[in-house]
Scaffold this active site. Structure first.
Site, PDB file in Angstrom:
ATOM      1  N   HIS A 126     -53.994 -17.988  31.437  1.00  0.00           N
ATOM      2  CA  HIS A 126     -53.312 -16.693  31.422  1.00  0.00           C
ATOM      3  C   HIS A 126     -53.869 -15.838  30.273  1.00  0.00           C
ATOM      4  O   HIS A 126     -54.475 -16.357  29.324  1.00  0.00           O
ATOM      5  CB  HIS A 126     -51.805 -16.896  31.269  1.00  0.00           C
ATOM      6  N   GLU A 156     -52.544 -14.331  27.779  1.00  0.00           N
ATOM      7  CA  GLU A 156     -52.066 -14.633  26.424  1.00  0.00           C
ATOM      8  C   GLU A 156     -52.838 -15.815  25.838  1.00  0.00           C
ATOM      9  O   GLU A 156     -53.158 -15.836  24.642  1.00  0.00           O
ATOM     10  CB  GLU A 156     -50.565 -14.997  26.448  1.00  0.00           C
ATOM     11  N   ALA A 199     -66.228   8.866  68.463  1.00  0.00           N
ATOM     12  CA  ALA A 199     -66.682   9.902  69.405  1.00  0.00           C
ATOM     13  C   ALA A 199     -66.120   9.628  70.795  1.00  0.00           C
ATOM     14  O   ALA A 199     -65.560   8.556  71.056  1.00  0.00           O
ATOM     15  CB  ALA A 199     -68.207   9.928  69.438  1.00  0.00           C
ATOM     16  N   SER A 210     -68.348   4.812  66.861  1.00  0.00           N
ATOM     17  CA  SER A 210     -67.695   5.250  65.620  1.00  0.00           C
ATOM     18  C   SER A 210     -68.508   4.870  64.405  1.00  0.00           C
ATOM     19  O   SER A 210     -68.126   5.125  63.285  1.00  0.00           O
ATOM     20  CB  SER A 210     -66.294   4.657  65.520  1.00  0.00           C
ATOM     21  N   ASP A 267     -65.723  -2.422  68.187  1.00  0.00           N
ATOM     22  CA  ASP A 267     -66.758  -2.310  67.141  1.00  0.00           C
ATOM     23  C   ASP A 267     -67.342  -3.645  66.697  1.00  0.00           C
ATOM     24  O   ASP A 267     -68.372  -3.660  66.019  1.00  0.00           O
ATOM     25  CB  ASP A 267     -66.177  -1.641  65.879  1.00  0.00           C
ATOM     26  N   GLU A 324     -57.210  -1.793  58.207  1.00  0.00           N
ATOM     27  CA  GLU A 324     -58.407  -0.991  58.505  1.00  0.00           C
ATOM     28  C   GLU A 324     -58.396  -0.465  59.928  1.00  0.00           C
ATOM     29  O   GLU A 324     -59.432  -0.102  60.471  1.00  0.00           O
ATOM     30  CB  GLU A 324     -59.670  -1.816  58.237  1.00  0.00           C
ATOM     31  N   GLY A 347     -50.680   3.303  63.730  1.00  0.00           N
ATOM     32  CA  GLY A 347     -49.503   4.041  64.197  1.00  0.00           C
ATOM     33  C   GLY A 347     -48.266   3.158  64.187  1.00  0.00           C
ATOM     34  O   GLY A 347     -47.181   3.579  63.753  1.00  0.00           O
TER      35      GLY A 347
HETATM   36  N1  LIG Z   1     -62.473   5.471  62.051  1.00  0.00           N
HETATM   37  C1  LIG Z   1     -61.779   4.423  61.673  1.00  0.00           C
HETATM   38  O1  LIG Z   1     -61.340   4.326  60.528  1.00  0.00           O
HETATM   39  C2  LIG Z   1     -61.521   3.357  62.656  1.00  0.00           C
HETATM   40  C3  LIG Z   1     -61.040   2.127  62.210  1.00  0.00           C
HETATM   41  C4  LIG Z   1     -60.777   1.165  63.145  1.00  0.00           C
HETATM   42  C5  LIG Z   1     -61.008   1.442  64.505  1.00  0.00           C
HETATM   43  N2  LIG Z   1     -61.489   2.635  64.881  1.00  0.00           N
HETATM   44  C6  LIG Z   1     -61.721   2.945  66.293  1.00  0.00           C
HETATM   45  O2  LIG Z   1     -60.498   2.746  66.980  1.00  0.00           O
HETATM   46  C7  LIG Z   1     -60.763   2.381  68.325  1.00  0.00           C
HETATM   47  C8  LIG Z   1     -59.865   1.210  68.707  1.00  0.00           C
HETATM   48  O3  LIG Z   1     -58.549   1.684  68.694  1.00  0.00           O
HETATM   49  P1  LIG Z   1     -57.311   0.815  69.112  1.00  0.00           P
HETATM   50  O4  LIG Z   1     -56.122   1.666  68.812  1.00  0.00           O
HETATM   51  O5  LIG Z   1     -57.503   0.229  70.448  1.00  0.00           O
HETATM   52  O6  LIG Z   1     -57.460  -0.386  68.084  1.00  0.00           O
HETATM   53  P2  LIG Z   1     -56.469  -1.211  67.167  1.00  0.00           P
HETATM   54  O7  LIG Z   1     -55.389  -0.370  66.638  1.00  0.00           O
HETATM   55  O8  LIG Z   1     -57.359  -1.934  66.226  1.00  0.00           O
HETATM   56  O9  LIG Z   1     -55.886  -2.298  68.150  1.00  0.00           O
HETATM   57  C9  LIG Z   1     -54.778  -2.008  68.939  1.00  0.00           C
HETATM   58  C10 LIG Z   1     -54.358  -3.280  69.616  1.00  0.00           C
HETATM   59  O10 LIG Z   1     -53.751  -4.168  68.692  1.00  0.00           O
HETATM   60  C11 LIG Z   1     -52.912  -5.034  69.402  1.00  0.00           C
HETATM   61  N3  LIG Z   1     -51.601  -5.163  68.791  1.00  0.00           N
HETATM   62  C12 LIG Z   1     -50.949  -6.329  68.610  1.00  0.00           C
HETATM   63  N4  LIG Z   1     -49.757  -6.130  68.076  1.00  0.00           N
HETATM   64  C13 LIG Z   1     -49.631  -4.793  67.901  1.00  0.00           C
HETATM   65  C14 LIG Z   1     -48.572  -3.986  67.400  1.00  0.00           C
HETATM   66  N5  LIG Z   1     -47.429  -4.519  66.944  1.00  0.00           N
HETATM   67  N6  LIG Z   1     -48.756  -2.660  67.396  1.00  0.00           N
HETATM   68  C15 LIG Z   1     -49.910  -2.100  67.817  1.00  0.00           C
HETATM   69  N7  LIG Z   1     -50.949  -2.830  68.314  1.00  0.00           N
HETATM   70  C16 LIG Z   1     -50.810  -4.163  68.355  1.00  0.00           C
HETATM   71  C17 LIG Z   1     -52.732  -4.425  70.802  1.00  0.00           C
HETATM   72  O11 LIG Z   1     -53.520  -5.178  71.707  1.00  0.00           O
HETATM   73  P3  LIG Z   1     -52.851  -6.465  72.411  1.00  0.00           P
HETATM   74  O12 LIG Z   1     -51.643  -5.939  73.107  1.00  0.00           O
HETATM   75  O13 LIG Z   1     -53.885  -7.027  73.269  1.00  0.00           O
HETATM   76  O14 LIG Z   1     -52.462  -7.368  71.295  1.00  0.00           O
HETATM   77  C18 LIG Z   1     -53.303  -3.037  70.647  1.00  0.00           C
HETATM   78  O15 LIG Z   1     -53.849  -2.519  71.820  1.00  0.00           O
HETATM   79  C19 LIG Z   1     -62.228   2.054  68.372  1.00  0.00           C
HETATM   80  O16 LIG Z   1     -62.876   3.122  69.014  1.00  0.00           O
HETATM   81  C20 LIG Z   1     -62.649   1.979  66.943  1.00  0.00           C
HETATM   82  O17 LIG Z   1     -63.971   2.373  66.794  1.00  0.00           O
HETATM   83  C21 LIG Z   1     -61.758   3.595  64.000  1.00  0.00           C
END
Ligand SMILES: NC(=O)c1ccc[n+]([C@@H]2O[C@H](COP(=O)([O-])OP(=O)(O)OC[C@H]3O[C@@H](n4cnc5c(N)ncnc54)[C@H](OP(=O)(O)O)[C@@H]3O)[C@@H](O)[C@H]2O)c1
Length: 353
Positions: A54, A56, A166, A171, A203, A282, A289
């Site tokens: 630690h 200290e 896009a 992305s 990705d 991430e 959301g």
């Molecule tokens: N620019 C950025 O910072 C960034 C970062 C990450 C991703 N992206 C882009 O985001 C896109 C993917 O988006 P996405 O919304 O599909 O990906 P995500 O948010 O990574 O995954 C969503 C999936 O997570 C699963 N999940 C499990 N439990 C959940 C819960 N309690 N609430 C919400 N989801 C839950 C669901 O699939 P199941 O129902 O099968 O479990 C849901 O469809 C890609 O195009 C990627 O390139 C961008």
């Protein structure tokens, strides 16, 4: 050597504590400065890794006999229990320290009590010096200990018009290399990196903390977590490459939330059980959301690129907001230019009621 004030010594102790960020979990970061009876600095230390000495103890070892009659200035209340190392309260008493100045009391019921032990041994104890600064330096650990689940930072990258990818789904790379280097440094300060299975399928990210120039891995890697209700992560996904530990968190293992996805509070509780104190969420937009709708985000770090897409997925999807009165209000606490991009750090404002 000139003498320094207790306030100045605490500023230095907070600086020292920060050197442990990312390597001490499940322990806190702690810094300590030892002043001799004349107020001269005779020892400095910080907690570098769990199981290691630690702060200290490091400072006392440096000070040796000069600690006798001196003052220990420490960012967190010295521990009072025997874990992997002995109690710091006892070490300070045995070294003959006359005064201990503490910034933040220890909220961990297992380790707290150091101040009382010191007082009962006749040591003068003062608390609250540079309290806010020391709290801020240890915010992830303190928050997670007080409420029982990790501190969650949502990080995303978007164009100026808020697009995270896009229209064709591509992305990589929205932001500059400088911003991505910054993200890797951020990954190095947390214990776990979390993504939804949607991001893995779109990705195929590695999610390791590494040097982007030569690809070398950081010594300590955060746990990679894929939130994947039905176990859709492919066998050959990069997150399974063995470069770091990975947990595919399914609804069967963690429990299902009301919408059938992985139960997010249960996920965070399970991570806390595994010693995870700071989480970097991430993405992607859907999982972010869901975290925001559940009020589970503590800090937001957005990397905004000077680009426009005009189409493509938004940085955030379905955060439980349908009218402006329900908007999630934020406070910007920092805006820094990273290469051509902006890094905007914000805190969600507490909602009324
Ligand atoms: N620019 C950025 O910072 C960034 C970062 C990450 C991703 N992206 C882009 O985001 C896109 C993917 O988006 P996405 O919304 O599909 O990906 P995500 O948010 O990574 O995954 C969503 C999936 O997570 C699963 N999940 C499990 N439990 C959940 C819960 N309690 N609430 C919400 N989801 C839950 C669901 O699939 P199941 O129902 O099968 O479990 C849901 O469809 C890609 O195009 C990627 O390139 C961008």
């Amino acid at each position: 050597m000139t003498s320094v004030s207790v306030d100045e010594a605490m500023r230095r102790a907070i600086e020292l504590a920060a050197r442990g960020l990312g390597t001490t979990s499940p322990n806190p970061v702690v810094g300590c400065v030892l002043l001799d009876a004349g107020g001269e600095v005779v020892g400095e230390g910080f907690h570098a890794y769990a199981g290691g000495p630690h702060a200290e103890i490091v400072a006392l070892a440096q000070a040796g006999e000069r600690a006798r009659g001196g003052t220990a200035v420490v960012t967190l209340e010295p521990c009072d229990h025997t874990g992997r190392t002995g109690p710091c309260s006892l070490a300070l008493i045995q070294a003959g320290v006359a005064r201990v100045v503490i910034a933040v009391p220890d909220p961990n019921p297992v380790a707290s009590g150091g101040a009382a032990t010191l007082r009962s041994a006749g040591v003068r104890v003062d608390t609250g010096v540079r309290l806010d600064e020391a709290e801020a330096g240890n915010v992830a650990w303190l928050t997670s200990m007080r409420r029982g689940w990790p501190y969650v930072i949502w990080k995303y990258a978007a164009t100026l018009d808020g697009r995270s990818a896009a229209a064709d789904g591509t992305s990589m790379w929205i932001t500059s290399e400088a911003a991505r280097i910054d993200v890797h440094a951020l990954r190095g300060t947390v214990d776990a990196v979390v993504v939804g299975v949607g991001t893995v399928l779109a990705d195929d990210p590695r999610l390791t903390a590494r040097n982007l120039r030569d690809g070398s891995l950081a010594i300590r890697q955060p746990l990679r977590v894929v939130v994947d209700s039905a176990g859709r992560t492919p066998d050959d996904a990069r997150v399974r490459d063995g470069a770091a530990r990975t947990w595919i968190a399914t609804a069967e293992e963690v429990g299902a939330g009301p919408d059938g996805g992985v139960d997010l509070p249960a996920l965070l509780a399970a991570l806390h059980q595994r010693g995870i104190r700071a989480v970097l969420l991430e993405g992607g937009p859907r999982l972010a959301g869901a975290f925001l709708a559940a009020g589970l985000i503590d800090k937001i770090v957005g990397y905004v690129a000077p680009r426009l897409l005009g189409a493509g997925p938004a940085a955030l999807v379905d955060a439980g907001v349908s009218t402006i009165a329900e908007a999630i209000d934020l406070e910007f606490i920092d805006v820094t230019q990273i290469g051509p991009d902006l890094r905007i750090t914000a805190l969600p404002r507490k909602r009324e009621g």
